[in-house]
Design an enzyme around this catalytic site. Structure first.
Site, PDB file in Angstrom:
ATOM      1  N   SER A  69       0.692  -0.923   0.115  1.00  0.00           N
ATOM      2  CA  SER A  69      -0.089  -0.016  -0.043  1.00  0.00           C
ATOM      3  C   SER A  69       1.149   1.285  -0.006  1.00  0.00           C
ATOM      4  CB  SER A  69      -0.892   0.305   1.411  1.00  0.00           C
ATOM      5  OG  SER A  69      -1.542  -0.952   1.593  1.00  0.00           O
TER       6      SER A  69
HETATM    7  N1  SAH Z   1       0.602  -5.227   4.264  1.00  0.00           N
HETATM    8  C1  SAH Z   1       1.775  -5.902   3.718  1.00  0.00           C
HETATM    9  C2  SAH Z   1       1.431  -5.969   1.934  1.00  0.00           C
HETATM   10  C3  SAH Z   1      -0.451  -6.562   1.795  1.00  0.00           C
HETATM   11  S1  SAH Z   1      -0.406  -7.055  -0.022  1.00  0.00           S
HETATM   12  C4  SAH Z   1       3.046  -5.051   3.181  1.00  0.00           C
HETATM   13  O1  SAH Z   1       3.219  -3.762   3.529  1.00  0.00           O
HETATM   14  O2  SAH Z   1       3.587  -4.766   1.858  1.00  0.00           O
HETATM   15  C5  SAH Z   1      -2.056  -8.248   0.860  1.00  0.00           C
HETATM   16  C6  SAH Z   1      -1.561  -9.174   1.459  1.00  0.00           C
HETATM   17  O3  SAH Z   1      -2.462 -10.739   1.800  1.00  0.00           O
HETATM   18  C7  SAH Z   1      -1.112 -10.471   0.394  1.00  0.00           C
HETATM   19  O4  SAH Z   1       0.819 -11.198   0.615  1.00  0.00           O
HETATM   20  C8  SAH Z   1      -1.729 -11.709   0.127  1.00  0.00           C
HETATM   21  O5  SAH Z   1      -1.352 -13.408  -0.405  1.00  0.00           O
HETATM   22  C9  SAH Z   1      -1.887 -11.865   2.071  1.00  0.00           C
HETATM   23  N2  SAH Z   1      -3.652 -12.645   1.839  1.00  0.00           N
HETATM   24  C10 SAH Z   1      -4.422 -12.510   0.854  1.00  0.00           C
HETATM   25  N3  SAH Z   1      -5.421 -13.357   1.858  1.00  0.00           N
HETATM   26  C11 SAH Z   1      -4.829 -13.831   2.505  1.00  0.00           C
HETATM   27  C12 SAH Z   1      -5.285 -14.531   3.676  1.00  0.00           C
HETATM   28  N4  SAH Z   1      -6.223 -15.738   3.493  1.00  0.00           N
HETATM   29  N5  SAH Z   1      -5.052 -15.019   4.886  1.00  0.00           N
HETATM   30  C13 SAH Z   1      -3.544 -14.494   4.530  1.00  0.00           C
HETATM   31  N6  SAH Z   1      -3.291 -13.450   3.909  1.00  0.00           N
HETATM   32  C14 SAH Z   1      -3.467 -13.403   3.151  1.00  0.00           C
END
Ligand code: SAH
Length: 196
Positions: A43
């Site tokens: 983000s």
């Molecule tokens: N906060 C992160 C960005 C996350 S993008 C940063 O600072 O880089 C969202 C993430 O959530 C992705 O890596 C995706 O694989 C993960 N995600 C999606 N569904 C999920 C679930 N059910 N449980 C855990 N992680 C999940």
């Protein structure tokens, strides 16, 4: 957007260029969302700051993060809170983020591969929960794992998502507040053997 000094200090300490793909290092300072591996996104810093601020973290807070991704938000949380538990669905992203956070010396981060819809029951309750992928509705397991007096920040919705702040009062009552519309990658369910 004005941010709390403690949150700004945490941003000073964490170098975002260490969390993005090499080809985006030169633009890591921009207030923009950027692609990371496996089709996911990190983000924009102003949104990371806003979500972090909404958690009202204290030095001894126990935090649960769903969606480790690159580990950038995890590092910001680790600068401000006592213990951070973070769950990532994609093993490859988990591995890379874990190595990165270990090499940066974050001993208060505990990372696991798993489906965030279940939360981390063995470590509950949490003072704060932050979700960085959007589920269609607020997962009940997460509200259950929030401590009384705790706060959860989560994007909710399918094509149109709303950033929500969920607060649990000292006697366990849940309140949901809409903050503003956002765009996050969807929160997915772990594949079962039936899906493969
Ligand atoms: N906060 C992160 C960005 C996350 S993008 C940063 O600072 O880089 C969202 C993430 O959530 C992705 O890596 C995706 O694989 C993960 N995600 C999606 N569904 C999920 C679930 N059910 N449980 C855990 N992680 C999940």
């Amino acid at each position: 957007m004005l941010h709390k000094k403690s949150v700004l200090d945490a941003f000073e300490k964490v170098d975002r260029s260490l969390f993005v793909l090499p080809e985006y290092r030169s633009v890591a300072d921009a207030d923009e969302a950027l692609p990371i591996s496996c089709g996911q996104t990190i983000s924009q810093p102003s949104l990371v700051a806003k979500m972090t601020e909404l958690l009202n973290l204290a030095e001894n807070s126990k935090v649960l993060e769903i969606g480790t991704g690159s580990g950038y938000q995890t590092a910001i949380l680790a600068e401000l809170a006592g213990e951070v538990f973070t769950i990532e669905l994609i093993p490859e992203l988990h591995e890379t983020a874990k190595k990165r956070l270990d090499s940066l010396g974050y001993t208060n981060v505990h990372a696991a591969v798993g489906d965030g819809y279940s939360g981390w029951p063995d470590e509950a309750p949490f003072d704060a929960i932050i979700v960085t992928a959007a589920p269609p509705v607020i997962p009940e397991a997460l509200t259950t794992q929030l401590s009384n007096g705790g706060r959860m920040v989560i994007p909710v919705g399918d094509s149109e998502q709303m950033l929500c702040l969920i607060t649990k009062s000292s006697d366990g009552l849940i309140q949901v507040e809409n903050i503003f519309p956002v765009i996050f990658v969807p929160m997915r369910h772990q594949k079962t053997t039936h899906d493969q």
